[in-house]
Design an enzyme around this catalytic site. Sequence first.
Site, PDB file in Angstrom:
ATOM      1  N   ASP A   4      29.803  24.143  29.035  1.00 63.12           N
ATOM      2  CA  ASP A   4      30.487  25.634  28.926  1.00 63.12           C
ATOM      3  C   ASP A   4      29.848  26.680  29.813  1.00 63.12           C
ATOM      4  O   ASP A   4      28.683  26.728  29.908  1.00 63.12           O
ATOM      5  CB  ASP A   4      30.107  25.930  27.598  1.00 63.12           C
ATOM      6  CG  ASP A   4      31.184  27.213  27.017  1.00 63.12           C
ATOM      7  OD1 ASP A   4      30.913  28.345  27.442  1.00 63.12           O
ATOM      8  OD2 ASP A   4      32.002  27.090  26.167  1.00 63.12           O
TER       9      ASP A   4
ATOM     10  N   HIS B 187      40.049  21.911  23.518  1.00 66.03           N
ATOM     11  CA  HIS B 187      38.895  21.459  23.730  1.00 66.03           C
ATOM     12  C   HIS B 187      37.750  21.394  22.534  1.00 66.03           C
ATOM     13  O   HIS B 187      37.998  22.192  21.743  1.00 66.03           O
ATOM     14  CB  HIS B 187      38.305  22.504  24.917  1.00 66.03           C
ATOM     15  CG  HIS B 187      38.158  23.808  24.716  1.00 66.03           C
ATOM     16  ND1 HIS B 187      39.518  24.368  24.813  1.00 66.03           N
ATOM     17  CD2 HIS B 187      37.091  24.510  24.539  1.00 66.03           C
ATOM     18  CE1 HIS B 187      39.138  25.780  24.485  1.00 66.03           C
ATOM     19  NE2 HIS B 187      37.875  25.743  24.219  1.00 66.03           N
TER      20      HIS B 187
ATOM     21  N   HIS C  31      34.143  22.047  21.179  1.00 66.55           N
ATOM     22  CA  HIS C  31      33.053  22.479  21.706  1.00 66.55           C
ATOM     23  C   HIS C  31      31.737  21.569  20.910  1.00 66.55           C
ATOM     24  O   HIS C  31      31.752  21.235  19.875  1.00 66.55           O
ATOM     25  CB  HIS C  31      32.430  23.817  21.025  1.00 66.55           C
ATOM     26  CG  HIS C  31      33.323  24.777  21.877  1.00 66.55           C
ATOM     27  ND1 HIS C  31      32.752  25.876  22.940  1.00 66.55           N
ATOM     28  CD2 HIS C  31      34.575  25.341  21.844  1.00 66.55           C
ATOM     29  CE1 HIS C  31      33.535  26.577  23.347  1.00 66.55           C
ATOM     30  NE2 HIS C  31      34.731  26.295  22.761  1.00 66.55           N
TER      31      HIS C  31
END
Length: 152
Positions: A49, A117, A119
Site C-alpha cells: 500500500d 482489492h 488489504h
Amino acid sequence: MGLSVSIVLIVLALIMTQKKENCVFCRICNEEEQSEILYKDDEYVVFPDIKPAARHHYLIVTRKHIRNAKQLTVEHKSLVEKLVQIAKQVLNENGADLSDVRFGFHWPPFNSIQHLHLHAICPASSMSFVSRLIFRPDSWWFVSPEYVMSRL
C-alpha cells in the site's frame, strides 16, 4: 444543498464512474505503472500500500477488473478465499506474525479505487488511531472477508 455537500457528491460521482482504462491497479497489474510487486500469477498481483497503516500493509488485487466487493456474487466465493490465501502466503514470506493481522475490503461508496482489492495489514496492533478508524473491521466503510462471504 450546501457547497461542501455538492463538492462531496461530485467527487463521489467521479470516483464511482472511474473506468477500467484509468484504473491505477489495472496499470500496476499490466506493469504500466511502477510498483514493487511482491507476488503475481495469472489472476492476482500483490504490492505494498502506498500509505501503509503498519509495517506490512499489502494490497491483493485481482487482475480482472472487478469494481468492488459489492459486485461479487456467489460465483466469486473461491476468489475471496484465494485472496485471503495469497495474503497469508505473502505476509508469511515477509516475516509477518499472522496472529496479529487484519484483512478487509473497502465497502462502497467508501473506496477511492474502483478495483477490488484486499488489504492485509500486520501487525494490526501497531496501527495508529487514525488507521484503526479507517481500517475498523466490519464498519460501514471497511469489511472483513467473512462479511463479504456472508453476503454472497
